[in-house]
Scaffold this active site. Structure first.
Site, PDB file in Angstrom:
ATOM      1  N   HIS A   1      -7.972 -70.650  16.172  1.00  0.00           N
ATOM      2  CA  HIS A   1      -9.200 -71.292  15.713  1.00  0.00           C
ATOM      3  C   HIS A   1     -10.220 -71.381  16.832  1.00  0.00           C
ATOM      4  CE1 HIS A   1      -6.083 -72.778  12.938  1.00  0.00           C
ATOM      5  NE2 HIS A   1      -7.032 -72.640  12.054  1.00  0.00           N
TER       6      HIS A   1
ATOM      7  N   GLY B   1     -18.872 -78.208   9.839  1.00  0.00           N
ATOM      8  CA  GLY B   1     -18.124 -78.862   8.770  1.00  0.00           C
ATOM      9  C   GLY B   1     -18.799 -80.148   8.320  1.00  0.00           C
TER      10      GLY B   1
ATOM     11  N   THR C   1     -10.068 -81.760   8.596  1.00  0.00           N
ATOM     12  CA  THR C   1      -9.676 -83.154   8.722  1.00  0.00           C
ATOM     13  C   THR C   1     -10.854 -84.085   8.458  1.00  0.00           C
ATOM     14  OG1 THR C   1      -8.048 -82.511  10.391  1.00  0.00           O
ATOM     15  CG2 THR C   1      -8.612 -84.840  10.245  1.00  0.00           C
TER      16      THR C   1
ATOM     17  N   GLY D   1      -4.506 -90.108   7.556  1.00  0.00           N
ATOM     18  CA  GLY D   1      -4.489 -89.249   8.732  1.00  0.00           C
ATOM     19  C   GLY D   1      -3.372 -89.537   9.705  1.00  0.00           C
TER      20      GLY D   1
END
Length: 577
Positions: free
Chosen positions: A217, A402, A442, A484
């Protein structure tokens, strides 16, 4: 660098559209990703894979007969949302249950687990196998914490071939886990990759040096060394991989192994074959027998200059499944019996459900919330480069884009709901679901939790009182921690969210007006976010590069601080305007 794009925020969507247009024989588009274009026998286990875009042929390129039944496709380097995974699985399953299998990354785990919960709530049997083949990301005693990289292919292929044979879900899961246990990967890079629209790569490697132990990534390597010869690279890779054989194997002598030489984006096939020449020599010299090796691109990282080697150690169960035929856009083996093509003429024509009735007081609060979400969008738009830069220091650099996708989608959904007469609760829930769906990763999942928790506490009937907001923020805090699995001190968004929630509750409890209490809480969040610069990350993709992040605040905590400050400005205006 990534040169060909239109709007960088639309890159992943436009990639998916073009991919489907070029491969209609094998895949068809569904909400959230792609599924097989060919019919699947009723009762066959559906193997659903997925992850961020930017890794082609993972993940969409591995959908087709003999391999995956569907793939959920997230934004560049960001996990697909829970809604995407759920949608793809629902489109692909035929009554035999679903196996979700994907790389072991925090955002993917959050979203795939949430999708699994939704599938099970629908009465669909669903199990998960995460891939953990990257030996550089954790030691042998912590294999469950390792990342999934090019060894994904081994697990996907084994599981899918077992499903194709008609095996039950429990057996498909067992074989997928066995394949994962017997797969190891090791990667290097000579240069970083560049996100669409970015002016610089996510990391740089000094001239003449090679990054060792990188992720897929855009994460930098764990160490650097001089660039070796092709033979030297093969010796490094094979030497490290042979130091960790699967449980029960004391020596490679007599074992049967599948080596996969994988290019990460810009290393040419000719170079890969030069390296593989020596890989084969070394494995055979160690006494291993090579079985149907693969050389090419199987899991890339946009334009990264790098390569990885994966070893799948076969046994009597795994070998026939690895050899079984497959026909996908990017991976073909043997000859499959062609299945009928699904009739795609009947498009889904679902309409948005009408918004529930709301009180005048709740609709008035919705107007303020919509304005707050507009301010959030403006704030994120103005901070997208900064957030990406912070994230690239020890992560993958996708936090800015994001958050931008999520904030824009959340605001658009809120505006639509407001126009339809939604109350505060419905508006927040719709905004949260849209944010999570479009942002992925996330942060997308967690902001979906935050907005939905607020919406559920505010509802559509009662006024949006200070007490209800405090309860909503507390529920958001608890939801993020539970979802999380992060705690204070892990260097995550939680480090800013907890002091924000506690300060807000304390100030309202002392009798402060909501706008004043929010301002005090926002100040506490900003200070706490800045203090994360002195922490080492214990969660997420930054964990393997913990030392690199010292001196830099956590991007999720920092963006949380920016957002609550922006919302505070709107609340001040509502009170004083």
């Amino acid at each position: 660098m990534t040169r060909l794009f239109n709007d960088p925020t639309a890159f992943a969507d436009e990639f998916a559209e073009g991919f489907v247009a070029a491969n209609r024989r094998t895949v068809r588009a569904v909400s959230g990703g792609v599924v097989r274009a060919t019919a699947v026998p009723p009762g066959q286990v559906a193997v659903i894979i997925g992850g961020g875009s930017g890794h082609y042929p993972a993940f969409g390129g591995l959908v087709g007969q003999g391999l995956a039944h569907g793939a959920a496709l997230g934004n560049i380097f960001a996990s697909p949302s829970a809604g995407q995974v759920y949608s793809v699985a629902k489109a692909a399953e035929t009554g035999g249950g679903v196996l979700l299998t994907y790389g072991n990354y925090a955002g993917d785990v959050l979203n795939f687990d949430a999708a699994q919960d939704r599938l099970r709530a629908d009465g669909i049997s669903c199990e998960t196998v995460t891939t953990t083949d990257d030996i550089s990301s954790a030691g042998p005693a912590e294999r469950e914490r390792r990342r999934g990289v090019a060894g994904n292919l081994c697990v996907f292929k084994i599981a899918s071939a077992a499903a194709e044979e008609g095996r039950e879900l429990a057996e498909v899961v067992r074989l997928a886990r066995l394949a994962n246990d017997r797969t190891r990967s090791f990667g290097v890079a000579f240069g970083g990759c560049t996100l669409p629209g970015a002016g610089a790569p996510l990391f740089e490697v000094p001239a003449g040096k090679m990054a060792v132990g990188l992720g897929i990534h855009g994460e930098p390597g764990l160490s650097e060394t001089d660039v070796p010869t092709a033979d030297g690279l093969a010796e490094l890779m094979v030497g490290d991989l042979l130091q960790e054989l699967p449980d029960g194997m004391s020596t490679p002598a007599g074992a049967r192994v599948v080596p996969i030489m994988n290019g990460l984006g810009s290393v040419k096939y000719e170079e890969l074959y030069v390296v593989f020449r020596r890989v084969a020599q070394l494995l055979e010299a160690a006494g291993a027998e090579i079985v149907e090796p693969e050389v090419g691109e199987f899991c890339t990282s946009l334009d990264m200059a790098g390569a990885s080697l994966t070893l799948l150690w076969l046994d009597d169960e795994l070998e026939p499944l690895w050899l079984a035929p497959a026909d996908t856009p990017a991976y073909r083996k043997g000859t499959v019996a062609a299945a009928a093509v699904v009739d795609q003429a009947a498009a889904e024509a679902g309409t948005e459900a009408e918004v529930p009735p709301a009180s005048d007081e709740s609709r008035a609060a919705a107007v303020i919330i919509d304005a707050a979400l507009a301010a959030v969008q403006d704030t994120v738009d103005g901070s997208v480069d900064e957030l990406g830069r912070l994230d690239a220091i020890a992560g993958d650099g996708d936090h800015g884009i994001g958050m931008q996708r999520g904030a824009r989608a959340g605001r658009a959904a809120a505006a639509t709901a407001l126009a339809a007469g939604a109350g505060a609760g419905t508006l927040l829930i719709k905004a949260g679901d849209a944010w999570a769906d479009r942002a992925g990763g996330t942060s997308g999942a967690l902001w979906g939790v935050v907005l939905r928790a607020l919406g559920e506490r505010l509802g559509d009937a009662d006024p949006a009182s200070s007490a209800a907001v405090v309860e909503g923020v507390a529920a958001a805090r608890d939801g993020v921690i539970n979802y999380g699995k992060a705690e204070l001190g892990d260097k995550t968004m939680v480090d800013a969210l907890v002091p924000f929630a506690d300060t807000l509750a304390g100030a309202v409890g002392e009798g402060s007006e909501l706008s004043d209490a929010w301002r005090r809480a926002a100040d506490a969040a900003v200070k706490a976010a800045a203090a994360t610069a002195e922490l080492l990350p214990r969660k997420g993709r930054a964990r393997p590069h913990a030392e690199k992040s010292l001196g830099t605040p956590d991007p999720g905590a920092h963006s949380f601080g920016l957002i609550v400050v922006a919302v505070g400005g709107v609340l001040d205006g509502a009170v004083n305007g």
